[in-house]
Design a protein around this motif. Structure first.
Motif: not given
Length: 105
Positions: A1, A4, A7-8
Motif C-alpha cells: 500500500l 503505491s 507513486l501516486l
C-alpha cells in the motif's frame, strides 16, 4: 500500500509542477509580447509615413506621438493586469485592482 501511495503522490506532484511551469512560460510570453508591442510602436510610430510632395518626411507632432505612445503603454499594462486579476481567486485583490486602474487610467 505504501509504495503505491508514494507513486501516486509523486505522479500528482510532477503533473502539478508541469502545469505550473507551463503556465509560467505562457505568462512570460505574454509579458514579452506586450513589451515587444510597445517597443515596436516606439520605434516605428511616425516613421513609416510616405514622403510629402516636396520630398521631405512628414512631420509628426512630438506631443501627439508621446501621448499616443503613453496611451498604448497604459493599455498594454491594463491588459496584462486584467489578465492577472482574471486568473486570481475572486476576492484576492479586487480592491487593489480597481484602485490601480482608476489611478493610472
Amino acid at each position: 500500500l505504501t509504495p503505491s501511495l508514494g507513486l501516486l503522490l509523486v505522479f500528482r506532484t510532477n503533473s502539478s509542477y508541469t502545469r505550473w511551469d507551463e503556465a509560467r512560460k505562457f505568462w512570460g510570453l505574454n509579458i514579452n509580447h506586450t513589451r515587444d508591442l510597445c517597443r515596436m510602436a516606439t520605434s516605428w510610430y511616425g516613421y513609416q509615413l510616405p514622403k510629402s510632395r516636396d520630398g521631405l518626411p512628414p512631420v509628426i507632432d512630438p506631443v501627439k506621438r508621446e501621448e499616443d505612445l503613453k496611451h498604448l503603454s497604459l493599455c498594454t499594462w491594463a491588459f496584462v493586469r486584467s489578465m492577472k486579476r482574471h486568473l486570481s481567486p475572486p476576492g484576492e485583490d479586487e480592491e487593489d485592482f480597481i484602485a490601480e486602474l482608476k489611478s493610472r487610467l
